[in-house]
Write a protein that holds these residues in place. Structure first.
Motif, mmCIF file in Angstrom:
data_model
loop_
_atom_site.group_PDB
_atom_site.id
_atom_site.type_symbol
_atom_site.label_atom_id
_atom_site.label_comp_id
_atom_site.label_asym_id
_atom_site.label_seq_id
_atom_site.Cartn_x
_atom_site.Cartn_y
_atom_site.Cartn_z
ATOM 1 N N MET A 1 47.587 -13.289 25.290
ATOM 2 C CA MET A 1 47.194 -14.631 24.868
ATOM 3 C C MET A 1 48.415 -15.535 24.701
ATOM 4 O O MET A 1 49.438 -15.115 24.181
ATOM 5 N N ASN A 2 48.288 -16.769 25.166
ATOM 6 C CA ASN A 2 49.343 -17.764 24.966
ATOM 7 C C ASN A 2 48.741 -19.165 24.977
ATOM 8 O O ASN A 2 47.526 -19.318 25.053
ATOM 9 N N ARG A 3 49.603 -20.161 24.863
ATOM 10 C CA ARG A 3 49.112 -21.530 24.820
ATOM 11 C C ARG A 3 48.289 -21.835 26.067
ATOM 12 O O ARG A 3 48.639 -21.415 27.179
ATOM 13 N N ALA A 4 47.212 -22.579 25.880
ATOM 14 C CA ALA A 4 46.279 -22.823 26.986
ATOM 15 C C ALA A 4 46.919 -23.609 28.119
ATOM 16 O O ALA A 4 46.734 -23.301 29.290
ATOM 17 N N ASP B 1 39.362 -23.672 21.548
ATOM 18 C CA ASP B 1 39.385 -24.772 20.578
ATOM 19 C C ASP B 1 40.673 -24.804 19.760
ATOM 20 O O ASP B 1 41.057 -25.853 19.231
ATOM 21 N N LYS B 2 41.329 -23.663 19.656
ATOM 22 C CA LYS B 2 42.611 -23.581 18.933
ATOM 23 C C LYS B 2 43.794 -23.903 19.847
ATOM 24 O O LYS B 2 44.954 -23.877 19.425
ATOM 25 N N GLY B 3 43.484 -24.176 21.133
ATOM 26 C CA GLY B 3 44.557 -24.514 22.058
ATOM 27 C C GLY B 3 45.204 -23.322 22.727
ATOM 28 O O GLY B 3 46.334 -23.413 23.227
ATOM 29 N N TYR B 4 44.488 -22.188 22.753
ATOM 30 C CA TYR B 4 45.020 -20.971 23.373
ATOM 31 C C TYR B 4 44.108 -20.491 24.499
ATOM 32 O O TYR B 4 42.956 -20.914 24.602
ATOM 33 N N ALA B 5 44.658 -19.614 25.337
ATOM 34 C CA ALA B 5 43.881 -18.955 26.391
ATOM 35 C C ALA B 5 44.095 -17.456 26.252
ATOM 36 O O ALA B 5 45.190 -17.007 25.903
ATOM 37 N N HIS B 6 43.053 -16.669 26.530
ATOM 38 C CA HIS B 6 43.134 -15.212 26.391
ATOM 39 C C HIS B 6 43.958 -14.594 27.523
ATOM 40 O O HIS B 6 44.779 -13.720 27.308
ATOM 41 N N ARG B 7 43.701 -15.017 28.749
ATOM 42 C CA ARG B 7 44.408 -14.618 29.973
ATOM 43 C C ARG B 7 44.088 -13.211 30.483
ATOM 44 O O ARG B 7 44.622 -12.810 31.507
ATOM 45 N N ASP B 8 43.259 -12.441 29.781
ATOM 46 C CA ASP B 8 42.901 -11.125 30.325
ATOM 47 C C ASP B 8 41.465 -10.748 29.933
ATOM 48 O O ASP B 8 41.204 -9.651 29.434
#
Length: 305
Positions: A170-173, A141-148
């Protein structure tokens, strides 16, 4: 938590003018160490993550991890108690003071079940999985992805409340890939930062012109659900045998015939683990399905094997 311990002649550190005593080592990674520390004034235990910053880029990555923690205030996302950057002999360490959860990671809980020849009740799987989904929704919802997302990056408290941790990847989704050079850069980054047996198919062979989005997390989420059901990840054995995970993830996930969980839970798993990211659901859909399964079968249990 909060029990008094002898602090005679113990090493101590100070963060934000508060003193903490070193208790013991908890974990160690490539460039980071996690220690158990005790607050001198409050007597509470905390996990101190020390990140070694070898250069300016390393320091910036640690600073970004701090900022990722500070962005969220959610019961299923690990909070940051305090932080500090400390110089040691010309090198910098980032100190992140985090809540300590005595139960440890989801992976450690699953390992214990496997060692006992037991399984996790479906009701508990749904409870924990819903919490993981809630934390992930807050991130998306904040526009990020965890990625791991993986079982070792999920902590459990005494009430089995899951908390997502480790925001170093984590970085931008939404990442727009323009050209083969950018594609290779992202592919190399994923190879370093996204655990291979939980990595989404689109990160193994990044296309020259495409959009990578937060649905990489949905794939990893499916791997975590599979692991809770089977007590090992769907691609753990393939990786351990030295076979190609990149090839294996192109095929539909295979649920063993011996699986004793409900048809609804198995269907949810199959719906999440879709190789084509464009056909993969978002976190809101997954959360809705989990809540629906809980409401339809509030007392669903699976016999302990």
């Amino acid at each position: 938590m909060g029990q008094t311990m002898c602090v005679c002649s113990r090493a101590s550190i100070t963060i934000d003018n508060k003193k903490y005593y070193f208790v013991q080592k908890l974990d160690e990674g490539g460039f980071s160490f996690v220690d158990l520390v005790e607050g001198v004034k409050d007597g509470h235990f905390y996990a101190l993550k020390r990140i070694l910053c070898h250069d300016r880029e390393g320091r910036q990555e640690a600073q970004t991890e701090v900022e990722m923690h500070q962005m969220f205030n959610h019961p299923n996302v690990l909070s940051l108690v305090a932080h500090s950057f400390v110089d040691h002999g010309g090198k910098t360490e980032a100190w992140l003071l985090l809540p300590y959860m005595r139960k440890g990671s989801l992976w450690s809980v699953l390992e214990k079940l496997r060692d006992k020849g037991s399984s996790m009740p479906e009701k508990l799987i749904l409870q924990i999985f819903r919490g993981i989904c809630s934390g992930l929704k807050a991130i998306h919802d904040k526009g990020y992805a965890h990625r791991d997302i993986k079982p070792t990056n999920v902590l459990l408290d005494e009430d089995d409340r899951p908390v997502l941790m480790d925001f170093g990847s984590m970085n931008r989704a939404r990442i727009e890939v323009k050209g083969s050079r950018e594609a290779m850069t992202i592919q190399d980054w994923a190879a370093q930062r996204c655990t291979i047996s939980y990595r989404a198919p689109e990160l193994f062979n990044v296309e020259s012109h495409c959009i990578i989005d937060e649905r990489t997390d949905i794939w990893s989420l499916g791997c975590v659900l599979y692991c809770m059901m089977m007590l090992e990840g769907p691609y753990d054995l393939i990786f351990q045998k030295g076979d190609s995970v990149a090839l294996a993830v192109q095929n539909p996930v295979s649920i063993p015939p011996s699986c004793r969980y409900s048809e609804g839970l198995q269907m949810l798993l199959s719906s999440i683990m879709v190789s084509n990211p464009q056909e993969r659901p978002n976190i809101n859909w997954v959360l809705d399905q989990v809540q629906d399964l809980q409401s339809r079968s509030p007392n669903t249990q699976t016999n302990m094997v």
